[in-house]
Motif scaffolding. Structure first.
Motif, PDB file in Angstrom:
ATOM      1  N   LYS A 143      77.108  16.418  21.447  1.00  0.00           N
ATOM      2  CA  LYS A 143      75.810  16.232  21.558  1.00  0.00           C
ATOM      3  C   LYS A 143      75.463  14.752  21.611  1.00  0.00           C
ATOM      4  CE  LYS A 143      74.714  21.192  21.062  1.00  0.00           C
ATOM      5  NZ  LYS A 143      75.863  21.715  20.327  1.00  0.00           N
ATOM      6  N   ILE A 144      74.616  14.522  22.440  1.00  0.00           N
ATOM      7  CA  ILE A 144      73.958  13.250  22.299  1.00  0.00           C
ATOM      8  C   ILE A 144      72.260  13.396  22.767  1.00  0.00           C
ATOM      9  CG2 ILE A 144      73.777  10.962  23.673  1.00  0.00           C
ATOM     10  CD1 ILE A 144      76.686  11.561  24.582  1.00  0.00           C
ATOM     11  N   HIS A 145      71.559  12.719  21.953  1.00  0.00           N
ATOM     12  CA  HIS A 145      70.150  12.745  22.169  1.00  0.00           C
ATOM     13  C   HIS A 145      69.577  11.531  22.249  1.00  0.00           C
ATOM     14  CE1 HIS A 145      70.871  17.207  20.518  1.00  0.00           C
ATOM     15  NE2 HIS A 145      71.489  16.479  19.387  1.00  0.00           N
ATOM     16  N   ILE A 146      68.783  11.304  23.134  1.00  0.00           N
ATOM     17  CA  ILE A 146      67.949  10.145  23.520  1.00  0.00           C
ATOM     18  C   ILE A 146      66.575  10.259  23.259  1.00  0.00           C
ATOM     19  CG2 ILE A 146      68.003   8.245  24.867  1.00  0.00           C
ATOM     20  CD1 ILE A 146      70.357   9.290  26.458  1.00  0.00           C
ATOM     21  N   LEU A 147      65.709   9.396  22.469  1.00  0.00           N
ATOM     22  CA  LEU A 147      64.527   9.367  22.170  1.00  0.00           C
ATOM     23  C   LEU A 147      63.952   8.167  22.800  1.00  0.00           C
ATOM     24  CD1 LEU A 147      61.817  10.612  20.818  1.00  0.00           C
ATOM     25  CD2 LEU A 147      62.593   9.257  18.869  1.00  0.00           C
ATOM     26  N   GLY A 148      62.924   8.354  23.870  1.00  0.00           N
ATOM     27  CA  GLY A 148      62.479   7.144  24.355  1.00  0.00           C
ATOM     28  C   GLY A 148      61.309   7.592  25.530  1.00  0.00           C
ATOM     29  N   SER A 149      60.942   6.485  26.096  1.00  0.00           N
ATOM     30  CA  SER A 149      60.118   6.969  27.312  1.00  0.00           C
ATOM     31  C   SER A 149      60.894   7.298  28.462  1.00  0.00           C
ATOM     32  CB  SER A 149      59.386   5.752  27.868  1.00  0.00           C
ATOM     33  OG  SER A 149      60.058   4.404  28.037  1.00  0.00           O
ATOM     34  N   PHE A 150      60.527   7.725  29.453  1.00  0.00           N
ATOM     35  CA  PHE A 150      61.112   8.174  30.630  1.00  0.00           C
ATOM     36  C   PHE A 150      62.251   7.078  31.158  1.00  0.00           C
ATOM     37  CE2 PHE A 150      62.380  11.379  33.610  1.00  0.00           C
ATOM     38  CZ  PHE A 150      62.344  10.663  35.051  1.00  0.00           C
ATOM     39  N   ALA A 151      61.828   6.078  31.750  1.00  0.00           N
ATOM     40  CA  ALA A 151      62.487   5.034  32.305  1.00  0.00           C
ATOM     41  C   ALA A 151      63.744   4.751  31.380  1.00  0.00           C
ATOM     42  CB  ALA A 151      61.571   3.894  32.655  1.00  0.00           C
ATOM     43  N   ASN A 152      63.212   4.305  29.843  1.00  0.00           N
ATOM     44  CA  ASN A 152      64.214   3.935  28.955  1.00  0.00           C
ATOM     45  C   ASN A 152      65.358   4.809  28.888  1.00  0.00           C
ATOM     46  OD1 ASN A 152      62.741   1.402  29.029  1.00  0.00           O
ATOM     47  ND2 ASN A 152      61.807   2.192  27.064  1.00  0.00           N
TER      48      ASN A 152
END
Lengths: 223, 558
Positions: A179-188
């Protein structure tokens, strides 16, 4: 009852008064905004976030870092239900915003996913940050060694590829097995996700770096 | 035959002859009995009269009764062929040797001589028949009376004086052209005369020359024989004459043979021989010359290859060789394109090949060449004019672009701090606090540069100060004069910015008028896209600002 009566009476008298005088509209009532507490009819709202076993000890470790901003700044009650292995959040009477509860819940959830507390705190502070999760198998079905290699490609040696992506796109990435989780703003998030997908699909890290550089340069030029 | 009968028959025959003579030619066209009888009688007479002159004759008299014209003709033919040839020979002989005619004419010779001559003729040749036959042909032609007359004359004369007749004939022939002779015969005889004359003359010449050479005794060949014949004693006249005649006959025979069969060769070969002989004799009268002549004569004598024939053989062999060479496959050098497999091994080494060398030949290194090179090197070293490659220095007038490097280490800032900084930069770039590390770094680097500069000035022998890197400075595209002077007196074209700085366009730059329809559309589409992007960006900016600034409001409202 007694208190209620005069009010109703007052209103009636007022109404009669108004009617009697001459058909002038009554003054607009002024209502103060509802407090979080009064919202939903004054009922208390709860949020419960389950704790996975591997995050149990980090939670214990960083409990105070989690608790302090929630209780102090977000004005929410937070407690850990050991028996149920859940973190419970509750609104207080002086909670300023209903969304606080949701933000805190997201914050705790992010911590549970694997993000660090300083990174998760950004969720509390910024409104437009999101957490996106996807699995490697969503991108490409890999089995056995290929999967392992893909994971290794994603993180890179000592995690340098992951850090490179994080720094370039101003996101935070958590790779938990498949599983991969990414936290950030939408574009990023989008950019980070593209890079990660390319890595999963097999492109070498150098290629991903060059692309990243281009993209970030473009991002920087925009502003 | 009985003489009385003969006399009668002769009379009748003579009469018939006269009769024949008198008849007009048209009368011969129609066959008549009396004419034929007359002719038969006449021919019989002639036959019998001629008989004594022909030792070879098989018939004693012409048999005419019950015989066909053809058969009669054949009989006459048999008799006359040898006769004619002998007559001819006699005539020729007398042509060449007129003096003998006189001798004959004297009468001492008479019939006996004639007979001997005839005998010799018989023994010598066989080909005489041809001439006789020819004459007989003419004789038997009924339309031609003249021939008969001629023969009559000839035969009659022969009876009396054979050689005289010949001599007369010869003389007549020699003297000129007489109309009595028929054209064909005249032609042939004239031709033969001509040919014979040539030879005869030459032979006579040679004979004369050989006669001059009475010194030369033992010489074989025609000349010698002639000479021998020439040096004649009266006693040996007959013999000599016989020999001469015989030899002459032989010669005549040869001549005739040659004339009929291989005239050209004989002509020219004899001419050559004779010319050479003449030349030789004109120069000297030595034994050697005569010997050579004699050899030639011998060659001529022998029926072997003459000089001319030898040359011809050589030519023929050459021609054959050349033809053979043409037919054979050519030598590889003449064959055009030949690969190594098609020719013999190492055969190209034997041939002097010539082909274009597109490469300049390698220079031959001589002492002079090396000396010149060394001199050049020395001069160059002394002058210090080395052809070193100069490094092209890029003018570092522009400030280096800041390249953002990818940080591959875990970021120390939390995500919140990152966004905080970003936000602050956006809203108020001036008050953006520089990071502590950068500030320190910059200061440290500045100090270090100054230090290095001082140290370099002290330590390096050839010190060159580093080129000053200009910081980004604002350049306005204003004429230089305007910048320098307060009040611009004049306006100059010299601008501060270089043309490249004004506009550095890459690729095709077209004007509005030059664009094609597709290109115009493309430009418009690009413009629209850019505008849309800008608009979206602005909207995005606004939205973000709205969200960030009006956050509290939203919260309150919500």
């Amino acid at each position: 009852m007694s208190t209620e009566a005069p009010t109703s009476m007052e209103t009636e008298t007022v109404a009669s008064k108004t009617k009697l005088e001459s058909n002038t509209l009554p003054p607009k009532p002024k209502f103060e905004p509802l407090k979080a507490h009064e919202m939903s009819d004054g009922r208390i709202q709860f949020r419960k976030v389950s704790v996975p076993p591997h995050r149990y000890s980090p939670l214990k470790k960083y409990w105070m870092d989690i608790y302090t901003p929630i209780y102090e700044q977000m004005k929410l009650d937070i407690r850990m239900n050991l028996k149920a292995r859940k973190v419970e959040l509750k609104t207080r009477s002086d909670t300023p915003d209903v969304s606080n509860l949701q933000k805190c819940a997201d914050f705790v959830q992010a911590f549970m996913l694997g993000f660090d507390v300083p990174d998760a705190i950004a969720l509390l502070r910024l409104d437009e940050l999101y957490v996106e999760s996807f699995e490697i198998k969503d991108v490409k079905t890999l089995r056995g060694e290929h999967l392992s290699r893909a994971i290794g490609r994603l993180s890179g040696k000592g995690g340098k590829t992951k850090f490179a992506i994080e720094n370039a796109t101003k996101t935070r990435i958590v790779i938990a097995d498949t599983k991969i989780h990414i936290l950030g703003s939408f574009a990023n998030i989008k950019i980070a996700r593209d890079s990660l997908c390319n890595l999963i699909l097999g492109s070498p890290a150098g290629k991903v770096y060059s692309k990243l550089r281009q993209v970030t340069a473009r991002l920087a030029e925009r502003f | 035959m009985i003489p009385s009968a003969m006399a009668n028959s002769t009379e009748t025959a003579v009469e018939s002859l006269h009769h024949i003579k008198s008849t007009e030619p048209p009368e011969w066209l129609v066959p008549k009995q009396e004419l034929s009888q007359a002719v038969r009688a006449a021919s019989k007479l002639l036959f019998s009269s001629l008989k004594p002159h022909c030792p070879k004759s098989t018939f004693d008299q012409l048999l005419t009764e019950g015989f066909d014209a053809e058969q009669i003709w054949q009989q006459i033919d048999l008799q006359s062929q040898p006769l004619l040839s002998s007559l001819r020979r006699e005539v020729k002989k007398f042509e060449k040797h007129p003096e003998e005619i006189s001798k004959f004419k004297d009468g001492g010779v008479g019939g006996g001589e004639k007979k001997k001559v005839l005998e010799q003729i018989e023994t010598d040749n066989v080909v005489n028949d041809d001439d006789d036959e020819d004459d007989d042909d003419m004789d038997m032609d009924e339309d031609e009376d003249d021939e008969e007359e001629e023969d009559e004359e000839g035969e009659e004369e022969e009876k009396e004086r054979g050689t005289e007749e010949e001599s007369e004939n010869e003389g007549a022939e020699k003297g000129g052209i007489e109309d009595k002779f028929l054209k064909i015969k005249e032609l042939r005889e004239y031709l033969e005369e001509d040919e014979a004359r040539e030879f005869g003359l030459k032979k006579k010449k040679t004979k004369a020359e050989s006669k001059k050479e009475e010194e030369d005794t033992e010489e074989e060949g025609d000349d010698d024989e002639d000479e021998n014949e020439g040096s004649v004693d009266d006693d040996d006249e007959a013999q000599e004459e016989e020999d001469g005649l015989g030899l002459f006959d032989g010669n005549d025979e040869e001549d005739e043979d040659d004339l009929e069969n291989a005239r050209y060769e004989d002509f020219f070969s004899r001419k050559k021989n004779k010319s050479s002989k003449e030349k030789a004799k004109s120069r000297d009268m030595l034994e050697e010359d005569s010997g050579s002549d004699d050899e030639q004569d011998v060659d001529k004598r022998k029926n072997g290859p003459s000089k001319h024939e030898k040359e011809l053989d050589k030519l023929r062999s050459k021609i054959e060789e050349m033809e053979k060479a043409n037919l054979d496959p050519k030598v590889w050098t003449m064959r055009g394109e030949v690969t190594a497999a098609q020719r013999q091994k190492n055969s190209a080494l034997e041939v002097d090949l010539d082909f274009e060398h597109n490469v300049r030949p390698a220079p031959v290194i001589t002492e002079e060449v090396t000396a010149s090179l060394e001199d050049l090197i020395k001069t160059r070293i002394s002058e210090g004019m080395f052809d070193d490659v100069q490094k092209a220095r890029t003018s570092s007038s522009k400030a280096p672009r800041e390249i953002k490097e990818l940080d591959e280490s875990k970021s120390k800032k939390g995500l919140a701090e990152v966004y905080e900084e970003e936000f602050v930069q956006k809203t108020d770039p001036a008050s953006a606090p520089l990071t502590f590390s950068d500030e320190l770094k910059k200061e440290a680097s500045m100090l270090f540069k100054k230090l290095c500069l001082k140290l370099d000035a002290l330590s390096h022998f050839h010190f060159t100060p580093k080129p000053v890197v200009e910081d980004m400075s604002i350049q306005t595209n204003v004429p230089a004069l305007a910048m320098e002077e307060v009040a611009p007196m004049a306006v100059s074209d010299a601008t501060m910015l270089a043309p490249e700085e004004v506009f550095s366009g890459k690729g095709d730059i077209k004007e509005e008028a030059e664009l094609t329809k597709a290109e115009r559309k493309r430009r418009r589409a690009n413009k629209k896209r850019k505008f849309k992007a800008e608009a979206a960006k602005r909207m995005g900016k606004k939205a973000r600002q709205m969200t960030t600034v009006g956050n509290n409001d939203e919260g309150r409202e919500g």
